[in-house]
Each structure stands twice: as C-alpha cells, then as structure tokens.
Design a protein around this motif. Structure first.
Motif, PDB file in Angstrom:
ATOM      1  N   THR A 118       0.682  -1.096   0.012  1.00 25.31           N
ATOM      2  CA  THR A 118       0.096   0.077   0.019  1.00 25.31           C
ATOM      3  C   THR A 118       0.775   1.266   0.035  1.00 25.31           C
ATOM      4  OG1 THR A 118      -0.014   0.119   2.404  1.00 25.31           O
ATOM      5  CG2 THR A 118      -1.645  -1.266   1.381  1.00 25.31           C
ATOM      6  N   ASP A 119       0.369   2.478  -0.557  1.00 21.25           N
ATOM      7  CA  ASP A 119       1.189   3.843  -0.414  1.00 21.25           C
ATOM      8  C   ASP A 119       1.642   3.821   0.921  1.00 21.25           C
ATOM      9  OD1 ASP A 119      -1.164   5.477  -2.685  1.00 21.25           O
ATOM     10  OD2 ASP A 119       0.605   4.226  -3.072  1.00 21.25           O
ATOM     11  N   PHE A 120       0.662   3.529   2.071  1.00 18.04           N
ATOM     12  CA  PHE A 120       1.361   3.905   3.335  1.00 18.04           C
ATOM     13  C   PHE A 120       2.576   3.018   3.701  1.00 18.04           C
ATOM     14  CE2 PHE A 120       1.011   4.512   7.932  1.00 18.04           C
ATOM     15  CZ  PHE A 120       1.051   3.443   8.534  1.00 18.04           C
ATOM     16  N   THR A 145       5.964   4.420   4.717  1.00 11.24           N
ATOM     17  CA  THR A 145       6.324   4.317   6.003  1.00 11.24           C
ATOM     18  C   THR A 145       7.860   3.596   5.847  1.00 11.24           C
ATOM     19  OG1 THR A 145       4.274   4.061   6.916  1.00 11.24           O
ATOM     20  CG2 THR A 145       6.012   2.942   8.064  1.00 11.24           C
ATOM     21  N   ILE A 146       8.126   2.295   5.178  1.00 13.22           N
ATOM     22  CA  ILE A 146       9.320   1.686   5.288  1.00 13.22           C
ATOM     23  C   ILE A 146      10.509   2.623   4.640  1.00 13.22           C
ATOM     24  CG2 ILE A 146      10.464  -0.062   4.053  1.00 13.22           C
ATOM     25  CD1 ILE A 146       8.262  -0.926   6.117  1.00 13.22           C
ATOM     26  N   GLU A 179       0.340   0.571  13.316  1.00 11.36           N
ATOM     27  CA  GLU A 179       0.330   0.402  11.899  1.00 11.36           C
ATOM     28  C   GLU A 179       1.603   0.519  11.337  1.00 11.36           C
ATOM     29  OE1 GLU A 179      -1.629   2.550  13.565  1.00 11.36           O
ATOM     30  OE2 GLU A 179      -3.357   1.458  13.580  1.00 11.36           O
ATOM     31  N   VAL A 180       2.341   1.354  11.618  1.00 12.72           N
ATOM     32  CA  VAL A 180       3.759   1.551  11.216  1.00 12.72           C
ATOM     33  C   VAL A 180       4.632   0.088  11.629  1.00 12.72           C
ATOM     34  CG1 VAL A 180       6.057   2.698  11.852  1.00 12.72           C
ATOM     35  CG2 VAL A 180       4.001   4.037  11.627  1.00 12.72           C
TER      36      VAL A 180
END
Lengths: 141, 147
Positions: B5-7, B11-12, B126-127
C-alpha cells in the motif's frame, strides 16, 4: 534458565509497569492484531478498536497476570493454574499465538522503556514470556 | 507478488531514511547475539562474544551490523523486486554460510525492537505492522534459494 539477577530484573520491571497495565496491554494487543490479523479471530465478541474500553480492560487483565507471575517465577505453575484451565478448555487459543503476543509485548516494552530496555533486559523478558506461555499451554493435552 | 500500500511504501522508506545504519545495525545485531545466543554459532571468527558487554563492544559485530543494514537498504530501494535483489544473498546464506533460515526472523525481531525503542510513540501499531511485513518479505526472499 532464568538467573536470580534476571528474575529480580523481571519482577522490578513488571512492578513498575503495573500502574500503566491497561495502556501497555492494549498497546500490545493492538500491535498483535495489526501485524498478525489471524489473531483477531479470537476476539469477535469484543470491540478491539483502538482505545475501546474492551481493549483497555482486556489488556489490563493480561498485563496484571504477567506481573503476578513475575512476583514469584518459581511458582508459575501454581499461580497460573486457573488460567491454564481457562485457556485449555474454554478459550482453546492455538499456543502458536502466544509467541505472537509475546513478541508484540516486547515491542510495546521497547517503545515504552526506550533505552532502558537493554539487550540483557530483553533477553530476560523474552525468556520469562516463553516460560509463561509454556506453562499456560500445559493443560492443553 | 507482494502488494504494497502507499502507506507501507512511504512508512518503510521513511524509517530507513531516518535511522543511522551503523548505530541501528550494531544495536540490532548485537541484541540478536545476546538474546538468542545460539546465533553466535555462525560467528566463531568474530572473537570475544562471551557476554552482553563483550558483544556490545565488539568491533566486528558493529561492522557486520552495518553490512546487514546496507543489505536491507537494497530491498528498500526496490521494494517490488526483493526476491530478485536477494537471490544471490539467499544462495550465499544457504550454500556457503549454511545458516538455518529460522534464524533470519530472530534478527528481524531484534531489529524491530531497536527501531521501536528509537521511534517510541511514533512506532504505532500500523507503522509496526508495515515494518513487520517488510521484514517478512525480506526473510522469505532470503529463504527462497534453500533446498
């Protein structure tokens, strides 16, 4: 095997975390649900959204049980007897999941304690949670 | 095919751009050798790994920690091609180094914990889950060439 130093360290850490039991427990559960979605299947009867009262009270229950065990680790089988029966006959959570919660709990501790969660403390805690999980699963079969 | 996902992507990439590879690499690798001492079996040539203090101050451990982070960065730079990126590394770990692949996640778990203690509250569930997924993909790619 846990040395006396490790047992004292574990006892001391959990004593300190008892006042924030709900916060730590809920955080660990949330992490577990996010990283390992299969674990959510055991909680269809609860509202496990962030900050829900169910999540906080359930998290608190778990942390307080872990803290109680830490008071006298040599007596784990006695202390956990009622919880053993509960998990074996009623909840029947696949014991593989205990590892997932243990790991999530360690991450919560790392976030909360920061640098204080040294490699030595981490090792001791990992050993304790493994022992805790093993005792919890003893009545399964 | 891994779907990010974009998130997860941002994040990574954000995590890896924030952390100091030397510091985090040393912390994660030495933590792995301390918490899971059986992993020391692959590092007989590293000298003194006798206790936590020795591991923490061992220069070969520190150097190798950085090597590991640089290898992870290769995966971060091409997240849609991790399998291909790690094909050679996988063969190396399987045929030359002969590392039990179950150990890969032990290091992954220690890295998660080090990043968690650095980011504190910002390492949200979430992260954390995104980071866990990235590590799972990296580990799976490293396992691929084992037979």
């Amino acid at each position: 095997m846990l040395s006396k130093k490790e047992k004292d360290l574990i006892k001391e850490i959990w004593e300190r975390l008892t006042p924030v039991a709900a916060e730590i427990g809920a955080d660990a559960l949330l992490r577990m649900f996010a990283s390992y979605p299969g674990t959510k299947t055991y909680f269809s009867h609860l509202d496990i959204s962030p900050n829900s009262s169910h999540l906080l009270s359930h998290g608190k229950k778990i942390v307080l049980a872990i803290a109680e065990g830490a008071q006298d680790i040599s007596q784990l089988t006695v202390t956990l007897a009622p919880l053993q029966t509960l998990h074996a006959y009623q909840l029947r959570v696949d014991p593989k999941n205990f590892k997932l919660l243990s790991h999530s709990m360690l991450v919560s501790l790392a976030c909360y304690l920061g640098d204080e969660f040294t490699p030595v403390a981490h090792a001791a805690m990992d050993k304790y949670l493994s022992a805790f999980a093993a005792v919890l699963a003893e009545k399964y079969r | 095919m891994v779907v990010w996902t974009d998130f997860e992507r941002t994040t990574i990439q954000a995590i890896f751009s924030k952390i100091d590879y030397a510091v985090v690499g040393q912390a994660a690798f030495s933590r792995c050798l301390t918490v899971y001492p059986w992993t020391q079996r692959y590092f007989g040539q590293f000298g003194n790994l006798y206790n936590a203090a020795a591991i923490a101050s061992n220069p070969k451990v520190a150097a190798h920690g950085k090597v590991i982070m640089e290898a992870l960065e290769k995966a971060v730079k091409d997240m849609d091609n991790i399998k291909a990126t790690y094909a050679e590394l996988s063969t190396l770990h399987s045929e030359k180094l002969q590392v039990d692949p179950d150990n890969f996640m032990l290091l992954g778990d220690c890295l998660t914990i080090v990043v968690a203690s650095q980011l504190g509250k910002n390492f949200t569930a979430e992260v954390h889950a995104a980071f866990q997924k990235f590590l799972a993909v990296a580990v799976s790619s490293l396992r691929r060439q084992y037979y």
